[in-house]
Structure formats: C-alpha cells, structure tokens
Scaffold this active site. Structure first.
Site, PDB file in Angstrom:
ATOM      1  N   HIS A 104       0.850  -1.194   0.000  1.00  0.00           N
ATOM      2  CA  HIS A 104       0.000   0.000   0.000  1.00  0.00           C
ATOM      3  C   HIS A 104       0.888   1.248   0.000  1.00  0.00           C
ATOM      4  O   HIS A 104       2.094   1.156   0.242  1.00  0.00           O
ATOM      5  CB  HIS A 104      -0.899   0.027   1.243  1.00  0.00           C
ATOM      6  N   ASP A 113       0.796   5.166   1.888  1.00  0.00           N
ATOM      7  CA  ASP A 113       0.077   5.851   2.959  1.00  0.00           C
ATOM      8  C   ASP A 113      -0.711   7.009   2.335  1.00  0.00           C
ATOM      9  O   ASP A 113      -0.264   7.628   1.379  1.00  0.00           O
ATOM     10  CB  ASP A 113       1.053   6.350   4.028  1.00  0.00           C
ATOM     11  N   HIS A 156       4.830   0.278  -0.001  1.00  0.00           N
ATOM     12  CA  HIS A 156       5.546  -0.557   0.956  1.00  0.00           C
ATOM     13  C   HIS A 156       4.645  -1.682   1.443  1.00  0.00           C
ATOM     14  O   HIS A 156       3.423  -1.654   1.250  1.00  0.00           O
ATOM     15  CB  HIS A 156       6.089   0.276   2.123  1.00  0.00           C
ATOM     16  N   ARG A 166       6.342  -9.031  15.658  1.00  0.00           N
ATOM     17  CA  ARG A 166       6.971  -7.750  15.334  1.00  0.00           C
ATOM     18  C   ARG A 166       6.030  -6.607  15.715  1.00  0.00           C
ATOM     19  O   ARG A 166       4.807  -6.752  15.629  1.00  0.00           O
ATOM     20  CB  ARG A 166       7.251  -7.706  13.828  1.00  0.00           C
TER      21      ARG A 166
END
Ligand SMILES: O=C(O)CCC(=O)C(=O)O
Ligand SMILES: [Fe+2]
Length: 253
Positions: free
Chosen positions: A135, A137, A191, A200
């Site tokens: 996607h 941002d 990203h 994580r």
C-alpha cells in the site's frame, strides 16, 4: 531514513512492545478501526496483523485504552514528539518547493492525524502471506518506528527492497496527498510488511490534512484537481466495498 536520538526509542520502548492484547479492534472501533478486504480471493490479500489505531483528537480519552490506561501518558507524549517532528520535516519539504513552511500548519491540524500501533503475530516466513499488504500511505507524511525484527519492504525500481531495522533511525514516508500537493516532486512510496517467525511491532504517526482542506497541487500545470478533501471519495468506504483504496487516482485530472 533519518537519525534519531536513541534514547527517544528507548524511552518509548513500552509503546513499541505494547502488549499484544491491546484493546481489541472491536473495542477500538470507537477510536477508529481498520477495515478488511471483502473482495479477497487469495491469502496474500489479507494482512497478518492487528492494529491499535487512535486519532490524535482521542489520544487523551481514557475509554480508548481499556485496561491499558497506563499507556495513555506515554502515547500523548509520543504523539506530541512525532507531531512536532512531522510538521518540521513537512515544513522543510514545503519550503524546498518555494512555499512557506506554515502551509503545513494551515493544512494539517490535529483533527485528521493519528497514531497506529501495529502488531504482527509470529508466522512462518512466507511469500504467500503479508504482515501488511502492499500500500501507499494516504496522508501527507508518515513517521515510522520499527523494532529490530524486520519485514518492512519498499518498492524501488520495480523491486522490493528490505528496510533494515536500525534502532537509531526513524523511517519517513511521503503519503499520497503530499505527492498530489507537490505535483509529483515527492513520491509516495509503496511498501509492505512480510511475515516473520518472531512477532513484530511498529508505531506509525500519520500527518494528514484536515477534512475541510483544499487539496490541489502547489505548482502549475497541475496534474491533480483541486478538491475539498471531504468531497473526495472516502478511502475507507472504498476498501470496504471494492477491496482496495482509491489512492491518488481520485485526484488525477
Ligand atoms: O509496520 C511497518 O513497518 C509498516 C506499517 C505501515 O506501513 C502502516 O501502518 O501504514
Ligand atoms: Fe504504511
């Protein structure tokens, strides 16, 4: 990537390693939840993650934190620090285009900015599953703080490149609306996050224009139409209907 003061990250360690059972997405709906993908046909169209998503306007509201009320103070402090940094960076980038840095203050008040605490549960490393699907941002600028596990990748020259964890650095992403405003001088980078056999965590601060701001390019000839943000198609509505967000295409002339 930019250098950051290591104590900053250490100071906010409690946030980065937030308990995986932060208020559930359901109880977090009041503070703004994330949406799924109703059109998914393959596992890699889903994200193997959960997020605690909190608008800055609600950051001081105890009801948003459920039993984790001790996080409130550090969240407020973290948001204030990130907000200052994001505004300073966006101001420098605006000045670089020949504009006053105050244009950022005028465009991005806190009403549309938010913090997101991401948790990626452990999962066997696999190209079939994303921690977070590819996607860009949507806002102006994102400041991201990741732990040492790794998995974030960005698209460069048509290839996915790993963004190696560095505890002394923050990651700064241009968002779609800054790309539109800059008339493509700055690019919002695609990203994604891959899965990892260790859990994580990351925290993202999103600097976004307020809904009543006029979004258009700051240069002529403009590639993007000027429109009031509140009149443009809502990305969340689109995700819940068509399975992906509309992104920059909603502004193209
Ligand atoms: O967890 C990461 O490294 C990326 C998070 C992200 O891209 C987002 O929250 O939009
Ligand atoms: Fe992102």
């Amino acid at each position: 990537m930019m250098d950051s003061n290591p104590p900053l990250l250490h100071h906010y360690g409690a946030l980065l390693h937030h308990p995986s059972s932060l208020p559930s997405l359901e109880s977090n709906q009041r503070c703004g939840g994330l949406v799924g993908n109703p059109k998914a046909t393959r596992p890699n169209q889903f994200s193997w993650s959960e997020a605690f998503h909190i608008p800055l306007t609600k950051i001081s509201e105890e009801t948003c934190y459920g039993q984790f009320s001790t996080l409130r103070e550090v969240m407020e402090e973290f948001a204030a620090t990130m907000s200052k940094l994001a505004r300073m960076l966006a101001g420098v980038l605006a000045e670089n285009l020949g504009h006053r840095k105050e244009v950022i203050e005028d465009t991005c008040d806190e009403s549309a900015c938010f913090l997101r605490l991401n948790h990626y549960p452990a999962y066997p490393v696999s190209p079939e599953i994303h921690g977070l699907v590819p996607h860009t941002d949507s806002g102006f600028l994102t400041i991201l703080c990741q732990d040492q596990v790794g998995g974030l990748q960005l698209m460069k020259d048509f290839k996915w490149v790993a963004v190696k964890p560095n505890e002394e650095a923050l990651i700064v992403n241009i968002g779609d609306l800054f790309q539109a405003w800059s008339n493509d001088v700055y690019k919002s980078v695609e990203h994604r996050v891959m899965t990892n056999k260790m859990k994580r965590f990351s925290i993202a601060y999103f600097l976004c224009p307020s809904y009543d701001s006029l979004i258009g390019s700051c240069r002529e000839p403009s590639m993007y139409k000027s429109s009031l943000l509140e009149n443009t198609e809502n990305k969340f509505e689109k995700i819940s209907k068509i399975g992906h967000k509309v992104g920059l295409s909603r502004f193209l002339l």
